[in-house]
Design a protein around this motif. Structure first.
Motif, PDB file in Angstrom:
ATOM      1  N   ILE A  52       7.642   9.479 -10.837  1.00 56.53           N
ATOM      2  CA  ILE A  52       6.946  10.540 -11.572  1.00 56.53           C
ATOM      3  C   ILE A  52       5.641   9.965 -12.092  1.00 56.53           C
ATOM      4  O   ILE A  52       5.633   9.136 -13.004  1.00 56.53           O
ATOM      5  N   ILE A  53       4.538  10.407 -11.518  1.00 52.81           N
ATOM      6  CA  ILE A  53       3.247   9.830 -11.892  1.00 52.81           C
ATOM      7  C   ILE A  53       2.512  10.670 -12.927  1.00 52.81           C
ATOM      8  O   ILE A  53       1.476  10.257 -13.436  1.00 52.81           O
ATOM      9  N   SER A  54       3.016  11.860 -13.215  1.00 52.10           N
ATOM     10  CA  SER A  54       2.347  12.728 -14.185  1.00 52.10           C
ATOM     11  C   SER A  54       3.396  13.369 -15.078  1.00 52.10           C
ATOM     12  O   SER A  54       4.513  13.642 -14.637  1.00 52.10           O
ATOM     13  N   LEU A  89       0.639   1.401 -11.659  1.00 50.82           N
ATOM     14  CA  LEU A  89       1.402   0.171 -11.484  1.00 50.82           C
ATOM     15  C   LEU A  89       2.498   0.056 -12.545  1.00 50.82           C
ATOM     16  O   LEU A  89       3.635  -0.334 -12.245  1.00 50.82           O
ATOM     17  N   VAL A  90       2.184   0.408 -13.779  1.00 52.31           N
ATOM     18  CA  VAL A  90       3.190   0.326 -14.850  1.00 52.31           C
ATOM     19  C   VAL A  90       4.302   1.336 -14.613  1.00 52.31           C
ATOM     20  O   VAL A  90       5.489   1.031 -14.788  1.00 52.31           O
ATOM     21  N   ALA A 125       8.311   0.616 -14.179  1.00 49.25           N
ATOM     22  CA  ALA A 125       9.348   1.305 -14.964  1.00 49.25           C
ATOM     23  C   ALA A 125      10.347   1.984 -14.041  1.00 49.25           C
ATOM     24  O   ALA A 125      11.565   1.954 -14.277  1.00 49.25           O
ATOM     25  N   HIS A 126       9.840   2.593 -12.978  1.00 48.41           N
ATOM     26  CA  HIS A 126      10.704   3.281 -12.020  1.00 48.41           C
ATOM     27  C   HIS A 126      11.646   2.290 -11.335  1.00 48.41           C
ATOM     28  O   HIS A 126      12.842   2.564 -11.154  1.00 48.41           O
ATOM     29  N   LEU A 127      11.125   1.149 -10.959  1.00 45.49           N
ATOM     30  CA  LEU A 127      11.975   0.136 -10.328  1.00 45.49           C
ATOM     31  C   LEU A 127      13.042  -0.367 -11.286  1.00 45.49           C
ATOM     32  O   LEU A 127      14.181  -0.638 -10.885  1.00 45.49           O
ATOM     33  N   GLU A 142       6.788  -6.802 -10.129  1.00 41.77           N
ATOM     34  CA  GLU A 142       6.004  -5.718 -10.714  1.00 41.77           C
ATOM     35  C   GLU A 142       5.869  -5.876 -12.226  1.00 41.77           C
ATOM     36  O   GLU A 142       4.819  -5.560 -12.806  1.00 41.77           O
ATOM     37  N   ILE A 143       6.923  -6.375 -12.877  1.00 40.68           N
ATOM     38  CA  ILE A 143       6.850  -6.570 -14.332  1.00 40.68           C
ATOM     39  C   ILE A 143       5.798  -7.624 -14.669  1.00 40.68           C
ATOM     40  O   ILE A 143       5.027  -7.480 -15.625  1.00 40.68           O
TER      41      ILE A 143
END
Length: 1050
Positions: A646-648, A966-967, A971-973, A985-986
């Motif tokens: 979810i990017i938005s 990227l953040v 969070a999604h991962l 990614e963290i």
């Protein structure tokens, strides 16, 4: 002791002996001329202060006069003897608490008449040991009108306690000379009383029977009344206050202006209809909590009645149908339902102006606070169980046997109710409420498919029930105005609305955010299950719909009250306030509508869902105004299945969108306007004391359900401690909080508490959770995290030198820590300490974490540290020495050697929080920059038109969007795979976010010029903390190394 001070005491008591207070009862006034009570003076005064002897309790002078008459002594002899010579000094010491009453008796009975004086003095504390009923009536009437009351008395210690034979609960402040060491007429004791009441002298009224005491009060500016004759004094006080002080009944007040009743006609009606005596006086008071139909307590002699009538003025058609109330109560009484006994109904408007009915007054307990303060856990459980059974009794009534088959229509109750309340709402509409428009569209399309028909109360709730004074038994169910035939589940939902309202909700105190298990109160779902079991029916599947419908109906009612308040017709003094809550309640209704829709959607199998429309920006910046937020909420939302990033915010589940909108609105209304005051406090001398403004913000946030949002669903799958958000969902909210440095603490979402709470949830024992997690979640305490050390490179956690040595049943801690965030806060009660338990073990099994109470001997706070001169009070960042700190072994987290593992588990979500807050910093900095350059001109044109400025704005927007994506991916991962798999990614986001924020903020500062460096804007602080976050949770170099190593292994 001064001579003047010695003389005061005999003058005081001799004055009392010369004016014996008349002991007759306050005569009943035959009939209240209600027009004389204007209530205007009551607004001028805020407190009434009472002397005790001769005012609240019988005067000792009256008893002395009887003693003197019986023993053939001259008038005044007893008190003249008691307070003359050495006795006078002893009495003064007794009043100041330096002698007990028993010691004073020994002093004064050493003369030639010991038996007479001793008997009299013993009678003072035995025969005078009660409060006069009339004066208690006065005190309760005053409190019912919202004024404070106080006792200001010269008294003494007797039998190990102060002599105070009054109901202490009736007074907001009690000032006793024996406790304070000062007595009347010393001005200091009056000032002390006013200070504790928090009123000015002119806002108070003081009653005393001693002229000397009154004179001093008057000199201070207090209004005074001398009590020679109690009845006369009460009448004078009534005249000053402007409302009657007679006939108090619990839950009542003086009849409000505009709600007066012609008592002569009422008395004539009562005589004719009920045979009441024409010689008995009639008193009338209005029940406080009536909002719709004004309700009165009527007393004539020993007969107590309740009168309920339609309000005056033009009314909506079919509203306020007291005739139906009368009919249904009369019918249900015969069926064994606990209702008041009905007596008569009058539909002749010539009597009281509108239709009214009479019923017997049912004394008992009415609980306005659903938490049931003062009761035990088992008593609370019994009260709710009894209420549930009473509701079942209504729904089990045989409609035909009760003669109520024509009391309403069968079937489609909810559909009709939606139409009716929509019509009522439209008739009283004063302005457009967007959420109501959405509900009016949504409800008809989501009606229940199956409805049972029973008698329904329509407004069944705790404060409409009268309970037995001693037992958990419902004696009477009140307020049947909305009763009809309909769907019984609507009554259950109405009964459970308090579960979803905040504790300070003006109309009905709520249970939201209370620990119901601790209180012994069932949740709404547990209460529903109990009801279904008692009724022998299947569970209710569309519960959220019923709650939404119930709040919709409440909104319509409040809107009607509001409109009547504008016309001066509403029956409660709080009606205008209540009516203005319509928008808030409508929003609550919409929350449950969204939940119901979301629940239905989740039950539908999904294949190839239509992807949401992509926004230009990953974050569509929306206005937090009510209108825009409600239109935003009204969209048909699609739940995003697992695996979708979810990017938005538009792609978030509807409940999370609702939460984000509430958060944004809270920031606009409460946080941004107070940023400067919060910043100023951090630079004041008392900066290490928690800011009261922040504490108020916390209470407000908690009441709005914006509390403990940070705990990931993965960590708290049962949603026992947090809000049930995923890391990805919370990331969108965390960015909003990051737009102000002060916001995270207001929502109990600030470091280091968030990380500490998370490790307690994940790794703490039940005992540790109860001792530390609960207070942290409640915001009652704060905590710190002690890891970094000044002597080693702490970016490599294996370098930690602090020791944790086992010694019997304790661990002994020694070490030097710094940058221990939160340690300076006086509320900091817990330190999570990291040290080595086994230096010889594998390098990642040497460390342990242990919970250390901050009041443990051996913890020394050396100094606060600053970031670019910012100390960040009151929590700060402390340098601490731990010297032989002894901690119980059971305080270890997860076991020895597990510290590194816990530290890694703690850092993951915390890094997401930091990075999303950094994006919040950057986005607000860009927003401020754009506003600035649009209003400034240089070299002949606005800054916004300068090429370099435009380039900076474009670069900032690009970098913010890149970092956010990227953040959000990280969070999604974390939500969908293990933290270990998301480690690259963290680490990336810890590299990207702080550096991006520094560049964006620096550009904003450059555009602001010198103003960007000062404290008028948050830019300098944003920059300082963004720079610090390139080190916090690990320096850039460590994260680059992690990313590079993982990349090389691919």
């Amino acid at each position: 002791m001064s001579v003047t001070r010695i003389i005061h005491v005999p003058q005081y008591f001799l004055a009392k002996s010369r004016s014996v207070v008349h002991l007759c009862s306050h005569p009943h006034v035959s009939m209240w001329g209600l027009s004389r009570w204007k209530h205007s003076n009551a607004q001028r005064y805020k407190a009434v202060i009472f002397d005790m002897g001769g005012v609240l309790i019988p005067s000792p002078d009256a008893l002395a006069a009887e003693w003197e008459l019986k023993n053939c002594l001259r008038p005044g002899w007893i008190w003249k003897t008691l307070v003359s010579g050495e006795n006078r000094v002893a009495w003064d010491r007794c009043m100041l608490g330096k002698l007990t009453f028993e010691e004073f008796v020994e002093v004064v009975t050493a003369d030639q008449t010991p038996d007479l004086l001793k008997s009299y003095l013993q009678a003072i504390v035995s025969q005078q040991n009660y409060q006069i009923p009339e004066t208690r009536d006065v005190v309760q009437c005053i409190r019912a009108e919202g004024l404070q009351t106080a006792v200001l008395t010269n008294n003494f210690w007797c039998k190990g306690q102060s002599f105070l034979p009054v109901e202490k609960a009736d007074f907001d402040v009690i000032i006793e000379s024996c406790r304070e060491g000062i007595s009347k007429p010393n001005p200091a004791i009056y000032k002390l009383c006013l200070e504790r009441l928090r009123v000015h002298p002119e806002e108070s009224i003081f009653l005393d029977d001693c002229g000397l005491n009154l004179k001093q009060a008057a000199q201070l500016g207090m209004n005074t009344i001398k009590v020679k004759d109690r009845a006369t004094a009460i009448q004078e006080l009534e005249s000053v206050l402007g409302f009657p002080l007679l006939g108090y009944v619990h839950g009542t007040q003086a009849v409000r202006k505009g709600m007066e009743i012609p008592t002569d006609r009422l008395k004539e009606y009562l005589q004719t209809t009920l045979g009441l005596s024409s010689t008995e006086p009639l008193t009338l008071r209005q029940f406080i909590h009536g909002q719709s139909n004004p309700t009165y307590h009527v007393q004539s002699g020993n007969r107590q009645l309740v009168l309920r009538k339609k309000p005056p003025g033009k009314l909506l058609q079919s509203a306020h149908a007291v005739e139906r109330e009368y009919r249904v109560m009369k019918a249900l009484s015969a069926m064994g339902v606990p209702v008041p006994r009905t007596l008569a109904i009058c539909e002749d408007p010539s009597v009281l102006g509108t239709t009214f009915y009479l019923m017997e007054y049912c004394p008992g307990r009415i609980f306005k606070d659903p938490t049931l303060p003062g009761l035990t856990v088992s008593q609370r459980r019994d009260i709710y169980t009894s209420m549930n059974r009473a509701l079942c009794k209504i729904h089990q009534v045989d409609i035909r046997a009760a003669g109520l088959e024509d009391y309403g229509k069968y079937g489609n109750y909810i559909e009709r109710q939606v139409r009716i309340w929509t019509k009522q709402y439209r008739a009283s509409e004063t302005h457009v409420i967007p959420t109501m428009e959405q509900l009016i569209k949504w409800l008809p399309n989501n009606l229940p498919t199956h409805e049972k028909t029973t008698v329904v109360h329509g407004d069944f709730r705790l404060d409409n029930l009268v309970f037995h004074p001693d037992k958990p038994e419902v004696l009477a169910i009140l307020d049947w105005e909305l009763s009809t035939l309909g769907d019984p589940i609507s009554d259950v939902a109405s009964n459970c609305l308090a579960h979803h309202l905040p504790p300070k909700f003006p109309i009905l105190k709520g249970l939201k955010n209370h620990d119901l298990i601790e209180f012994g109160i069932p949740s709404d779902l547990e209460y529903l299950t109990l009801y279904c079991d008692n009724m022998g029916i299947n569970p209710v599947e569309n519960w959220n719909f019923y709650i939404a419908f119930s709040f919709f109906r409440v909104t319509a009612i409040l809107q009607g009250i509001y409109k009547r308040s504008l016309q001066g017709q509403a029956s409660s003094a709080k009606a205008e306030t209540a009516g203005k809550l319509t928008e808030e309640v409508a929003e609550l209704a919409w929350v449950f509508a969204v939940r119901e829709g979301f629940q239905k959607f989740k039950s539908i199998p999904m294949k190839n869902p239509t992807p949401p429309v992509r926004k230009y920006s990953t974050w569509s910046r929306q206005s937090s105004s009510t209108a825009s937020s409600l239109h935003h909420n009204s969209r048909q939302m699609v739940s995003v299945p697992k695996g979708h990033l979810i990017i938005s915010p538009d792609g978030l589940p509807a409940p999370v969108q609702e939460l984000r909108l509430k958060l944004t609105a809270f920031m606009d209304k409460h946080i941004y306007p107070q940023e400067q005051e919060l910043l100023d406090h951090q630079r004041a001398e008392n900066r290490w004391i928690p800011n009261p403004i922040m504490e108020e913000l916390k209470c407000e946030a908690k009441a709005n359900g914006l509390w403990n949002l940070f705990l990931p669903l993965k960590t708290d799958p049962g949603i026992k401690y947090g809000a049930g958000l995923t890391n990805l969902e919370y990331a969108h909210l965390c960015e909003v909080m990051g737009r102000s440095l002060h916001a995270p603490e207001a929502f109990n979402c600030s470091a280091p508490d968030t990380g500490n709470m998370e490790i307690l949830v994940k790794y703490g024992t039940e005992t540790q959770k109860e001792q530390w997690l609960r207070p942290l979640l409640d915001g009652k305490i704060r905590s710190c995290f002690a890891m970094t050390e000044p002597q080693v490179a702490s970016s490599d956690a294996t370098n930690i030198e602090a020791s944790i040595v086992e010694e019997g049943d304790v661990y002994v801690l020694n070490g030097h820590k710094w940058w221990t965030s939160g340690a300076m806060d006086p509320r900091c009660k817990l330190c999570v300490f990291m040290g080595k338990t086994d230096p010889e073990a594998h390098r990642h099994r040497q460390q342990s974490m242990i919970l250390v109470p901050m009041d443990t001997p051996g913890i020394n706070v050396i100094r606060p540290l600053s970031v670019y001169g910012m100390e960040d009070p009151p929590g700060g960042h402390g340098e601490l020495i731990f010297e032989n700190v002894r901690v119980p072994k059971e305080n270890i987290l997860l076991g020895p050697g597990r510290g590194f593992e816990i530290a890694q588990g703690r850092l993951g979500p915390g890094r997401i929080h930091h990075c999303m807050r950094l994006i919040g910093y950057a986005d607000r900095a860009l927003q401020l920059m754009k506003e600035r350059v649009k209003t400034r001109v240089a070299f002949g044109k606005p800054l916004a038109e300068q090429g370099t400025i435009m380039a900076d704005i474009a670069n900032s927007r690009v970098e913010i969007e890149q970092a956010r994506l990227l953040v959000l991916k990280a969070a999604h991962l974390m939500d969908t795979v293990s933290d270990k798999e998301a480690v690259s990614e963290i680490s990336m986001i810890k590299l990207v976010a702080p550096n991006m924020a520094l560049r964006v903020i620096d550009r904003a500062i450059q555009a602001f010029g010198a103003a960007g460096l000062g404290s008028d804007y948050p830019l300098a602080q944003f920059f300082g903390w963004a720079r610090a976050l390139r080190l916090a949770d690990g320096p850039d170099e460590v994260h680059r190394a992690v990313v590079a190593k993982l990349e090389l292994k691919r």
